[in-house]
Design an enzyme around this catalytic site. Sequence first.
Site, PDB file in Angstrom:
ATOM      1  CG  HIS A 175     -10.776   4.409 -13.095  1.00 27.81           C
ATOM      2  ND1 HIS A 175     -11.024   5.731 -12.832  1.00 27.81           N
ATOM      3  CD2 HIS A 175     -10.909   4.263 -14.439  1.00 27.81           C
ATOM      4  CE1 HIS A 175     -11.324   6.359 -13.969  1.00 27.81           C
ATOM      5  NE2 HIS A 175     -11.245   5.487 -14.954  1.00 27.81           N
ATOM      6  CE  LYS A 302       1.356  -8.538   8.632  1.00 27.92           C
ATOM      7  NZ  LYS A 302       0.583  -7.435   8.117  1.00 27.92           N
ATOM      8  CD  GLU A 309       5.235  -1.920   3.941  1.00 28.13           C
ATOM      9  OE1 GLU A 309       4.295  -1.483   4.613  1.00 28.13           O
ATOM     10  OE2 GLU A 309       5.929  -2.895   4.300  1.00 28.13           O
TER      11      GLU A 309
END
Length: 483
Positions: A175, A302, A309
């Site tokens: 989970h 960043k 992705e």
Amino acid sequence: MLETAVPVFNPEQRNSHMNTNQSWGGRFAEGPKEAVSRYTDSQTFDRALYAQDIRASQAHARMLGRQGIITPDEATTLVDGLERVREEIVSGAFVWKPELEDVHMNIEARLTELVGDTGKKLHTGRSRNDQVGLTFRLYVAERLEVWQQGLSALCAEIIQRAEEHRETILPGCTHLQPAQPISLAHHLLAYAWMFRRDWLRLGDTLVRVRISPLGAAALAGTTYPLDPQSVANEVGFDAIYPNSMDAVSDRDFVLEALFDGATVMMHLSRLCEEIILWANPAYGFVRLPDGYATGSSIMPQKKNPDVAELMRGKTGRVYGALSGLLTVMKGLPLAYNRDMQEDKEGFLDADTTIAASLPLMAGMLHELQFCTTRMREACKAGFCNATELADYLVSKGLPFREAHHITGQAVALAERSGKGLEDLSLEELQGINLCIEADVYPVLDYAAAVRRRETPGGTGPESVKRQLHELHLWLSQNAAHTA
Ligand code: ARG
């Protein structure tokens, strides 16, 4: 006035190149409208199949010669002429003609220009329907072997990284919540097994790709005394179709290939998702290699996991190719229908994605830095040794349900005091249950928890060693000759 690049449909416009297509134009008084030619033209993309088309045609020509359907000299003329066409295509001298519709007719027309009327004999006993089937099967088979090579190279990289991290421990999740400590090697090897399964699945698919439809002709077989099995053998296929209708209308081989490819991408995408999560500073489990990340134009801190992705995103287009072709096929009556030309672009696009993704993932994994301290800290923060405490209490004679409850109380206490379970004092632990003694501490050790899990396929070091051994063996025995 605005200029537009969009072609304007003019229903009156005739094909300016020629009145009719030479290959089938006998009964036509005029050629197709230009917009129709553009719509049906497939040579813009199926020219990618030229090498396989030529190989299949050469095998067909030789067989026609062997069977006495054409003379041995004519067969040689065709085979050599096709070789010249191949050279023209490779060198870029070949002129592709849209009015000739597809790769097959472009090649045959040029062959006839080069060798004269003998060229017109190549198509004896054959139809484009069985021709395109064989050509595309040859192409798909070659690409599936490339995917297999990509998969075995990726597995080799995963195995290498797993070898390095047999001792590294991190929380295994269910989970997406920390559950029990596992070794990083075990986590990584889960992917090696997935990709090995993909490799095997492609091998199963290849058995059904490598069946030659040649000899089915348009749909019913032919009156010429062909020897289709010898053509199959010559192109390296094992079998021919027992039914000519099935032969020219079967696209299961593309669908299976696309399903296999979709599954490869699904596995890659799951690994990408983990890399993306792990690279988030909240996890901090990995540092992305600079070459596989990009910065932000506005936020200087960043480092974005763009490759992972995009790979996750490109999975969608491979699924699209699979569901697209399933939909194309679902309503088709026997036998060949032009709809089936739609089998190519989806596959070509999926192939581009899969063939590029596999080595990129291997390259990214090669340079990925694992932050082992963060992983160990996360085991503590996630109370990943809670099961150990429960099992310990069971070993002291408590029923499991009770042990579970007591452990829950210990976790709550540790959480309140901002500690790991192993940081609670014996007094604190005994305050919860008197069965707990000093021998609990070695049991709570995370590495020890991993070491105890030696069931077959478990995360224990012996189990991981067995997995590595088996994977190495597979790579050296089966994958090496395709790599
Ligand atoms: N370009 C066609 C395809 O890819 C080749 C077969 C055409 N056959 C025909 N009878 N029109 O499917």
